[in-house]
Design a protein around this motif. Structure first.
Motif, PDB file in Angstrom:
ATOM      1  N   SER A  55       0.845  -1.202   0.000  1.00 17.55           N
ATOM      2  CA  SER A  55       0.000   0.000   0.000  1.00 17.55           C
ATOM      3  C   SER A  55       0.879   1.250   0.000  1.00 17.55           C
ATOM      4  CB  SER A  55      -0.901   0.002   1.223  1.00 17.55           C
ATOM      5  OG  SER A  55      -0.138   0.221   2.393  1.00 17.55           O
ATOM      6  N   VAL A  56       0.283   2.358  -0.410  1.00 21.28           N
ATOM      7  CA  VAL A  56       1.000   3.626  -0.450  1.00 21.28           C
ATOM      8  C   VAL A  56       1.510   4.003   0.941  1.00 21.28           C
ATOM      9  CG1 VAL A  56       0.738   6.100  -0.884  1.00 21.28           C
ATOM     10  CG2 VAL A  56      -0.240   4.452  -2.478  1.00 21.28           C
ATOM     11  N   GLY A  57       0.677   3.821   1.953  1.00 16.14           N
ATOM     12  CA  GLY A  57       1.070   4.183   3.317  1.00 16.14           C
ATOM     13  C   GLY A  57       2.281   3.403   3.798  1.00 16.14           C
ATOM     14  N   LEU A  58       2.313   2.104   3.524  1.00 15.47           N
ATOM     15  CA  LEU A  58       3.464   1.295   3.926  1.00 15.47           C
ATOM     16  C   LEU A  58       4.705   1.671   3.133  1.00 15.47           C
ATOM     17  CD1 LEU A  58       1.878  -2.238   4.437  1.00 15.47           C
ATOM     18  CD2 LEU A  58       2.638  -0.626   6.184  1.00 15.47           C
ATOM     19  N   ALA A  59       4.530   1.982   1.851  1.00 16.12           N
ATOM     20  CA  ALA A  59       5.661   2.397   1.020  1.00 16.12           C
ATOM     21  C   ALA A  59       6.268   3.695   1.551  1.00 16.12           C
ATOM     22  CB  ALA A  59       5.223   2.565  -0.427  1.00 16.12           C
ATOM     23  N   VAL A  74      16.844  -3.001  -0.813  1.00 15.32           N
ATOM     24  CA  VAL A  74      17.460  -4.330  -0.779  1.00 15.32           C
ATOM     25  C   VAL A  74      17.219  -4.979   0.580  1.00 15.32           C
ATOM     26  CG1 VAL A  74      19.673  -5.565  -0.834  1.00 15.32           C
ATOM     27  CG2 VAL A  74      19.146  -3.864  -2.585  1.00 15.32           C
ATOM     28  N   CYS A  75      17.327  -4.218   1.650  1.00 14.86           N
ATOM     29  CA  CYS A  75      17.045  -4.721   2.993  1.00 14.86           C
ATOM     30  C   CYS A  75      15.614  -5.231   3.074  1.00 14.86           C
ATOM     31  CB  CYS A  75      17.281  -3.625   4.027  1.00 14.86           C
ATOM     32  SG  CYS A  75      16.860  -4.105   5.719  1.00 14.86           S
ATOM     33  N   TYR A  76      14.668  -4.427   2.597  1.00 13.57           N
ATOM     34  CA  TYR A  76      13.261  -4.825   2.624  1.00 13.57           C
ATOM     35  C   TYR A  76      13.041  -6.108   1.828  1.00 13.57           C
ATOM     36  CZ  TYR A  76       8.329  -5.085   1.677  1.00 13.57           C
ATOM     37  OH  TYR A  76       7.046  -5.560   1.547  1.00 13.57           O
ATOM     38  N   LYS A  77      13.612  -6.167   0.628  1.00 19.02           N
ATOM     39  CA  LYS A  77      13.427  -7.350  -0.215  1.00 19.02           C
ATOM     40  C   LYS A  77      13.946  -8.605   0.487  1.00 19.02           C
ATOM     41  CE  LYS A  77      14.277  -9.266  -4.745  1.00 19.02           C
ATOM     42  NZ  LYS A  77      14.587  -8.980  -6.118  1.00 19.02           N
ATOM     43  N   MET A  78      15.109  -8.504   1.101  1.00 20.40           N
ATOM     44  CA  MET A  78      15.688  -9.652   1.800  1.00 20.40           C
ATOM     45  C   MET A  78      14.830 -10.053   3.002  1.00 20.40           C
ATOM     46  SD  MET A  78      19.732  -8.771   1.546  1.00 20.40           S
ATOM     47  CE  MET A  78      20.259 -10.262   2.360  1.00 20.40           C
ATOM     48  N   ALA A  79      14.368  -9.070   3.756  1.00 22.31           N
ATOM     49  CA  ALA A  79      13.556  -9.363   4.940  1.00 22.31           C
ATOM     50  C   ALA A  79      12.209  -9.967   4.554  1.00 22.31           C
ATOM     51  CB  ALA A  79      13.351  -8.090   5.756  1.00 22.31           C
ATOM     52  N   PHE A  80      11.607  -9.448   3.503  1.00 24.34           N
ATOM     53  CA  PHE A  80      10.280  -9.904   3.065  1.00 24.34           C
ATOM     54  C   PHE A  80      10.353 -11.267   2.380  1.00 24.34           C
ATOM     55  CE2 PHE A  80       6.634  -9.532  -0.026  1.00 24.34           C
ATOM     56  CZ  PHE A  80       5.622  -9.585   0.914  1.00 24.34           C
ATOM     57  N   GLU A  81      11.287 -11.420   1.452  1.00 26.93           N
ATOM     58  CA  GLU A  81      11.348 -12.662   0.674  1.00 26.93           C
ATOM     59  C   GLU A  81      12.172 -13.750   1.352  1.00 26.93           C
ATOM     60  OE1 GLU A  81      12.730 -11.765  -3.260  1.00 26.93           O
ATOM     61  OE2 GLU A  81      10.897 -10.677  -3.774  1.00 26.93           O
ATOM     62  N   LEU A  83      13.717 -13.832   4.529  1.00 27.77           N
ATOM     63  CA  LEU A  83      13.420 -14.120   5.935  1.00 27.77           C
ATOM     64  C   LEU A  83      11.958 -14.482   6.154  1.00 27.77           C
ATOM     65  CD1 LEU A  83      15.460 -11.328   7.745  1.00 27.77           C
ATOM     66  CD2 LEU A  83      16.119 -13.704   7.343  1.00 27.77           C
ATOM     67  N   GLY A  84      11.097 -14.132   5.207  1.00 32.06           N
ATOM     68  CA  GLY A  84       9.679 -14.449   5.314  1.00 32.06           C
ATOM     69  C   GLY A  84       8.918 -13.564   6.287  1.00 32.06           C
ATOM     70  N   LEU A  85       9.483 -12.399   6.608  1.00 31.76           N
ATOM     71  CA  LEU A  85       8.758 -11.469   7.486  1.00 31.76           C
ATOM     72  C   LEU A  85       7.566 -10.886   6.740  1.00 31.76           C
ATOM     73  CD1 LEU A  85      11.733  -9.483   9.067  1.00 31.76           C
ATOM     74  CD2 LEU A  85      10.448 -11.369  10.077  1.00 31.76           C
ATOM     75  N   ASN A  86       6.510 -10.540   7.481  1.00 27.62           N
ATOM     76  CA  ASN A  86       5.395  -9.855   6.827  1.00 27.62           C
ATOM     77  C   ASN A  86       5.830  -8.428   6.492  1.00 27.62           C
ATOM     78  OD1 ASN A  86       4.857  -8.064   9.041  1.00 27.62           O
ATOM     79  ND2 ASN A  86       3.668  -9.675  10.033  1.00 27.62           N
ATOM     80  N   ARG A  87       5.039  -7.730   5.696  1.00 21.24           N
ATOM     81  CA  ARG A  87       5.416  -6.384   5.254  1.00 21.24           C
ATOM     82  C   ARG A  87       5.715  -5.447   6.423  1.00 21.24           C
ATOM     83  NH1 ARG A  87       1.612  -7.781   1.394  1.00 21.24           N
ATOM     84  NH2 ARG A  87       2.431  -7.681  -0.731  1.00 21.24           N
ATOM     85  N   GLY A  88       4.857  -5.458   7.424  1.00 21.34           N
ATOM     86  CA  GLY A  88       5.037  -4.558   8.564  1.00 21.34           C
ATOM     87  C   GLY A  88       6.346  -4.780   9.291  1.00 21.34           C
ATOM     88  N   LEU A  89       6.686  -6.028   9.548  1.00 20.25           N
ATOM     89  CA  LEU A  89       7.939  -6.329  10.244  1.00 20.25           C
ATOM     90  C   LEU A  89       9.155  -6.036   9.369  1.00 20.25           C
ATOM     91  CD1 LEU A  89       7.001  -9.600  12.149  1.00 20.25           C
ATOM     92  CD2 LEU A  89       7.277  -7.300  13.086  1.00 20.25           C
ATOM     93  N   ALA A  90       9.057  -6.323   8.075  1.00 17.57           N
ATOM     94  CA  ALA A  90      10.167  -6.018   7.168  1.00 17.57           C
ATOM     95  C   ALA A  90      10.402  -4.505   7.104  1.00 17.57           C
ATOM     96  CB  ALA A  90       9.882  -6.584   5.777  1.00 17.57           C
ATOM     97  N   ILE A  91       9.320  -3.735   7.101  1.00 19.69           N
ATOM     98  CA  ILE A  91       9.435  -2.273   7.095  1.00 19.69           C
ATOM     99  C   ILE A  91      10.046  -1.795   8.402  1.00 19.69           C
ATOM    100  CG2 ILE A  91       8.072  -0.133   7.173  1.00 19.69           C
ATOM    101  CD1 ILE A  91       6.220  -1.530   5.076  1.00 19.69           C
TER     102      ILE A  91
END
Length: 101
Positions: A55-59, A74-81, A83-91
Protein backbone atom coordinates in the motif's frame (compact mmCIF):
# COMPACT_ATOMS: atom_id res chain seq x y z
CA UNK A 1 3.79 3.41 -9.67
CA UNK A 2 4.06 4.19 -13.39
CA UNK A 3 2.47 7.60 -12.85
CA UNK A 4 5.03 8.30 -10.14
CA UNK A 5 7.94 7.35 -12.40
CA UNK A 6 6.54 9.72 -15.05
CA UNK A 7 6.28 12.46 -12.42
CA UNK A 8 9.84 11.78 -11.27
CA UNK A 9 11.08 11.94 -14.86
CA UNK A 10 9.26 15.24 -15.32
CA UNK A 11 10.96 16.66 -12.23
CA UNK A 12 14.37 15.67 -13.52
CA UNK A 13 13.67 17.03 -16.99
CA UNK A 14 12.35 20.27 -15.53
CA UNK A 15 15.63 20.70 -13.68
CA UNK A 16 17.44 20.78 -17.01
CA UNK A 17 18.90 17.27 -16.90
CA UNK A 18 18.21 15.07 -19.92
CA UNK A 19 17.48 11.39 -19.44
CA UNK A 20 18.72 8.68 -21.76
CA UNK A 21 16.47 5.70 -22.47
CA UNK A 22 18.67 3.33 -20.51
CA UNK A 23 19.38 5.76 -17.66
CA UNK A 24 15.99 5.23 -15.97
CA UNK A 25 16.87 1.61 -15.14
CA UNK A 26 19.35 2.26 -12.34
CA UNK A 27 18.73 3.64 -8.89
CA UNK A 28 22.31 4.97 -8.94
CA UNK A 29 21.69 7.01 -12.08
CA UNK A 30 23.71 10.25 -12.04
CA UNK A 31 20.85 12.16 -13.69
CA UNK A 32 18.84 11.61 -10.48
CA UNK A 33 21.53 13.04 -8.18
CA UNK A 34 19.34 15.95 -7.09
CA UNK A 35 16.32 13.77 -6.32
CA UNK A 36 16.04 13.08 -2.56
CA UNK A 37 16.68 9.49 -1.47
CA UNK A 38 13.15 8.97 -0.01
CA UNK A 39 11.67 9.90 -3.42
CA UNK A 40 14.03 7.52 -5.23
CA UNK A 41 13.13 4.79 -2.74
CA UNK A 42 9.39 5.26 -3.30
CA UNK A 43 9.78 5.48 -7.07
CA UNK A 44 11.86 2.32 -7.42
CA UNK A 45 10.09 0.22 -4.78
CA UNK A 46 8.23 -2.07 -7.17
CA UNK A 47 11.18 -2.41 -9.55
CA UNK A 48 13.72 -3.37 -6.89
CA UNK A 49 11.58 -5.40 -4.50
CA UNK A 50 8.97 -6.83 -6.85
CA UNK A 51 6.35 -6.09 -4.17
CA UNK A 52 3.66 -4.45 -6.31
CA UNK A 53 0.94 -5.05 -3.69
CA UNK A 54 2.39 -2.79 -0.96
CA UNK A 55 0.00 0.00 0.00
CA UNK A 56 1.00 3.63 -0.45
CA UNK A 57 1.07 4.18 3.32
CA UNK A 58 3.46 1.30 3.93
CA UNK A 59 5.66 2.40 1.02
CA UNK A 60 5.91 5.89 2.49
CA UNK A 61 6.68 4.43 5.92
CA UNK A 62 9.49 2.31 4.45
CA UNK A 63 11.06 5.14 2.45
CA UNK A 64 10.59 8.04 4.86
CA UNK A 65 13.92 9.38 6.04
CA UNK A 66 16.11 6.99 4.08
CA UNK A 67 19.58 8.22 3.29
CA UNK A 68 20.26 5.34 0.86
CA UNK A 69 17.30 4.25 -1.24
CA UNK A 70 19.01 1.21 -2.73
CA UNK A 71 20.14 -0.15 0.65
CA UNK A 72 16.67 0.35 2.13
CA UNK A 73 14.97 -1.46 -0.74
CA UNK A 74 17.46 -4.33 -0.78
CA UNK A 75 17.04 -4.72 2.99
CA UNK A 76 13.26 -4.83 2.62
CA UNK A 77 13.43 -7.35 -0.21
CA UNK A 78 15.69 -9.65 1.80
CA UNK A 79 13.56 -9.36 4.94
CA UNK A 80 10.28 -9.90 3.06
CA UNK A 81 11.35 -12.66 0.67
CA UNK A 82 14.29 -14.46 2.26
CA UNK A 83 13.42 -14.12 5.94
CA UNK A 84 9.68 -14.45 5.31
CA UNK A 85 8.76 -11.47 7.49
CA UNK A 86 5.40 -9.86 6.83
CA UNK A 87 5.42 -6.38 5.25
CA UNK A 88 5.04 -4.56 8.56
CA UNK A 89 7.94 -6.33 10.24
CA UNK A 90 10.17 -6.02 7.17
CA UNK A 91 9.43 -2.27 7.10
CA UNK A 92 10.13 -1.97 10.83
CA UNK A 93 13.46 -3.74 10.36
CA UNK A 94 14.63 -1.76 7.33
CA UNK A 95 13.06 1.69 7.63
CA UNK A 96 15.24 4.63 8.63
CA UNK A 97 12.28 6.91 9.31
CA UNK A 98 11.90 5.98 12.97
CA UNK A 99 15.52 5.40 13.91
CA UNK A 100 16.87 7.66 16.60
CA UNK A 101 19.58 9.99 15.38
Amino acid sequence: MTKFISFLSSLVLASGTALCAESTNSIDDKSLKDVPEPIKCYGYLGDVTGDEKMSVGLAVQLCAGTKNAKATLVCYKMAFERLGLNRGLAIELCSEGRKLQ
